[in-house]
Design a protein around this motif. Structure first.
Motif, PDB file in Angstrom:
ATOM      1  N   THR A 142       7.064  -5.292  -9.169  1.00  0.00           N
ATOM      2  CA  THR A 142       6.361  -4.827  -7.975  1.00  0.00           C
ATOM      3  C   THR A 142       5.263  -5.845  -7.673  1.00  0.00           C
ATOM      4  N   TYR A 156       5.469  -4.104  -2.976  1.00  0.00           N
ATOM      5  CA  TYR A 156       6.908  -4.121  -2.729  1.00  0.00           C
ATOM      6  C   TYR A 156       7.642  -4.375  -4.038  1.00  0.00           C
ATOM      7  N   THR A 180      15.533  -5.934  -2.191  1.00  0.00           N
ATOM      8  CA  THR A 180      14.326  -5.179  -1.874  1.00  0.00           C
ATOM      9  C   THR A 180      14.592  -4.397  -0.600  1.00  0.00           C
ATOM     10  N   TYR A 182      11.866  -3.605   1.322  1.00  0.00           N
ATOM     11  CA  TYR A 182      10.638  -3.843   2.092  1.00  0.00           C
ATOM     12  C   TYR A 182       9.925  -2.529   2.433  1.00  0.00           C
ATOM     13  N   ASN A 183      10.041  -1.559   1.541  1.00  0.00           N
ATOM     14  CA  ASN A 183       9.418  -0.243   1.727  1.00  0.00           C
ATOM     15  C   ASN A 183       9.967   0.511   2.934  1.00  0.00           C
ATOM     16  N   ARG A 184      11.216   0.192   3.287  1.00  0.00           N
ATOM     17  CA  ARG A 184      11.903   0.924   4.347  1.00  0.00           C
ATOM     18  C   ARG A 184      13.166   1.530   3.753  1.00  0.00           C
TER      19      ARG A 184
END
Length: 219
Positions: A142, A156, A180, A182-184
């Protein structure tokens, strides 16, 4: 034990394996980020149609005063973007960042001083940053990133989800495959980094409309 507590414990175990990269700490494979210049072609794939966007150049230099990364996007629509970033050598801690945009005779300059922000890494240099991590099967990290001029810094997660051999500019390349979101949640971006150098060979990011942004190493 109650099922709710079993679920919470399971979440804790799942996240416990992720390395939390702290700003200012030496990075284990910083030596992988070598001096030199590389180019990528960026294009959008929509079904069988490929539309070029720009040629992306990234140059790394090591100077007595720190690490220096310069980037350039030469757009097929005659646009130009230039980035100039400085870092501490061993830790990748960002110092300054400049962005210049030129299009249709207009030129804008943006300057950022990372000392003005909470401790964070520079999202504009994530490709070199990933090179400096100890990538291996099952590795997960992270990272606190800030995109200069964008939303507040956020953490992220990148995961090594496997290995794949893909075609590079000079033939087949054995790569680590990282992902990843991208926190979506529900989206995924894929990164293929050569195992020998940890240099980015290819990146693909799917958009909600099904189009895929591709970055492909061309030298």
């Amino acid at each position: 034990m109650h099922k709710r507590w079993l679920f919470i414990l399971a979440l804790g175990c799942a996240s416990a394996g992720a390395a939390e990269i702290k700003v200012g700490s030496p990075l284990p494979r910083i030596a992988m980020v070598k001096e030199g210049t590389h180019h990528w072609l960026r294009y959008v794939r929509n079904g069988e149609v490929n539309t070029p966007i720009d040629i992306w150049t990234r140059e790394v230099r090591q100077a007595p005063e720190g690490m220096h990364i310069r980037q350039r996007w030469d757009g097929f629509n005659n646009s130009l973007v230039l980035l100039d970033s400085w870092f501490d050598k061993d830790t990748f801690k960002p110092r300054t960042h400049q962005r210049i945009r030129e299009k249709e005779g207009k030129r804008t300059v943006e300057d950022y001083d990372f000392t003005a922000y909470e401790p964070t890494f520079n999202f504009e240099t994530d490709i070199e940053f990933l090179q400096a991590l100890p990538l291996a099967a099952g590795y997960e990290a992270t990272i606190m990133f800030y995109h200069p001029g964008g939303p507040a810094p956020a953490r992220y997660t990148w995961k090594v989800v496997g290995s794949e051999t893909i075609q590079g500019p000079q033939g087949a390349v054995d790569c680590w495959l990282l992902t990843t979101d991208y926190n979506r949640p529900g989206t995924v971006a894929k990164f293929w980094l050569a195992k020998a150098t940890q240099l980015l060979v290819r990146q693909e990011a799917a958009a909600p409309d099904g189009k895929i942004m591709v970055k492909s190493l061309i030298d």
